[in-house]
Design a protein around this motif. Structure first.
Motif, short mmCIF file in Angstrom:
data_model
loop_
_atom_site.label_atom_id
_atom_site.label_comp_id
_atom_site.label_asym_id
_atom_site.label_seq_id
_atom_site.Cartn_x
_atom_site.Cartn_y
_atom_site.Cartn_z
N ARG A 159 -4.86 4.52 6.82
CA ARG A 159 -3.90 3.82 6.60
C ARG A 159 -4.53 2.12 7.31
NH1 ARG A 159 1.71 4.71 7.23
NH2 ARG A 159 1.07 7.04 7.56
N TYR A 201 -7.67 2.23 -2.21
CA TYR A 201 -6.43 1.34 -2.62
C TYR A 201 -7.23 0.49 -3.67
CZ TYR A 201 -4.46 2.10 1.97
OH TYR A 201 -3.87 2.52 3.03
N THR A 244 0.79 -1.10 0.09
CA THR A 244 -0.28 -0.04 -0.07
C THR A 244 0.77 1.48 -0.10
OG1 THR A 244 -0.02 -0.23 2.49
CG2 THR A 244 -1.84 -1.35 1.04
N MET A 294 -2.62 9.99 3.64
CA MET A 294 -3.52 8.84 4.04
C MET A 294 -3.69 8.43 5.16
SD MET A 294 -2.07 6.95 0.59
CE MET A 294 -3.25 5.75 0.58
N LYS A 316 1.42 3.79 -7.08
CA LYS A 316 2.23 4.38 -6.06
C LYS A 316 3.38 4.80 -6.36
CE LYS A 316 2.12 -0.11 -4.59
NZ LYS A 316 0.95 -0.72 -5.38
N PRO A 320 1.47 3.98 2.32
CA PRO A 320 0.69 5.09 2.40
C PRO A 320 1.64 6.30 2.74
CG PRO A 320 0.49 3.72 4.30
CD PRO A 320 1.17 2.99 3.41
#
Length: 309
Positions: free
Chosen positions: A105, A181, A95, A101, A138, A97
């Motif tokens: 999270r 996500y 992820t 975020m 990302k 973050p």
């Protein structure tokens, strides 16, 4: 010619867009992915608490550690590397973050281990990082974007299991915050996930020699405490090095190449420490990393400044 045919298939795979899972079916696909890996963790990894993220990580990371990936592809997959290539080509299942975020999270285990495992698989298949990073959602917040795999790390079966665990973990994050996500796994990725897990279950049953995580002997309190202190010290040293690098705005290799010289602002204790360090290096004939020893010119040598040629 088989070489030309295989190269043509590789080019065709790159040019053909992956088929995305319809939005109406993404939640169901993510739920099936989580359930499937939980079944693998319980039956093949020996995890007794599949609902615990930490227990699943420990069991999954241990079960295939240091096992030969090439042997698995040859015997467990009958030489078919297409599912592994599909998993390796996709973006890393983490992820990552950022500060924006904080409210969304989710708990995540070993994200950088999973990220480096994906890079190791791509290096094993001679795939470039650009292929995976250029389409990653990302890429703006990833510190390792387009960076190659770690030096001296060769992919093994444990790296594959880490990536599959990361897919299951990312699916959990999607189920919790689907608006944050994005579910980017294609139908090809999901089919490869299922194929690899089926092959792993059979292969581990036949080839595994080490006990599963739940069968390992538990250390006594004194031994466990010493091991935890060593790990904690290693993490602290790494964190301090990162803080120094951030504070000085220069990487460690540049700091190692710097040599302090006596100056008017130095205290007596600093001068004594600098002199003692220089005497010790001269006595041992050693230099600090990144430096080159310069021999003192002889008395009969004359230095001449070179002009333009």
């Amino acid at each position: 010619m088989p070489g030309v045919a295989s190269a043509g298939k590789g080019v065709l795979r790159l040019l053909t867009p992956s088929k995305r899972v319809p939005e109406s079916s993404q939640r169901e696909a993510a739920f099936r992915l989580v359930q499937r890996f939980a079944k693998f963790g319980e039956e093949s990894c020996g995890c007794k608490a599949v609902s615990s993220r930490v227990h699943m990580r420990r069991a999954a990371f241990h079960v295939a550690k240091d096992m030969d990936l090439t042997r698995f592809l040859k015997t467990g997959m009958s030489g078919n590397a297409a599912p592994l290539e599909s998993i390796a080509r996709m973006e890393c299942p983490v992820t990552l973050p950022d500060k924006t975020m904080r409210n969304t999270r989710v708990p995540e285990s070993a994200p950088f281990r999973i990220l480096n495992a994906s890079k190791a698989l791509r290096a094993h298949l001679s795939l470039t990082e650009t292929q995976a990073c250029r389409g990653c959602n990302k890429r703006a917040r990833c510190k390792l974007m387009k960076q190659p795999a770690l030096d001296g790390v060769s992919a093994d079966l444990g790296h594959l299991v880490r990536v599959l665990f990361g897919m299951s973990q990312y699916a959990r994050a999607y189920l919790r915050y689907p608006q944050v996500y994005r579910f980017y796994f294609s139908t090809e990725n999901l089919a490869a996930f299922e194929t690899l897990l089926n092959a792993l279950e059979v292969y581990l049953e036949q080839e595994r020699e080490a006990p599963v995580y739940s069968e390992l002997d538990i250390a006594d309190d004194e031994t466990a405490s010493a091991a935890l202190l060593r790990v904690a010290k290693k993490k602290l040293d790494f964190k301090q090095a990162q803080m120094e690098e951030k504070m000085l705005a220069m990487p460690n290799w540049i700091r190692q190449s710097l040599e302090p010289v006596p100056s008017r602002g130095m205290r007596r204790k600093q001068r004594e420490l600098l002199k003692a360090t220089g005497d010790e290096e001269q006595k041992n004939g050693a230099t600090r990393p990144g430096r080159t020893r310069v021999e003192t010119p002889e008395a009969d040598e004359v230095w001449v400044e070179e002009g333009p040629v």
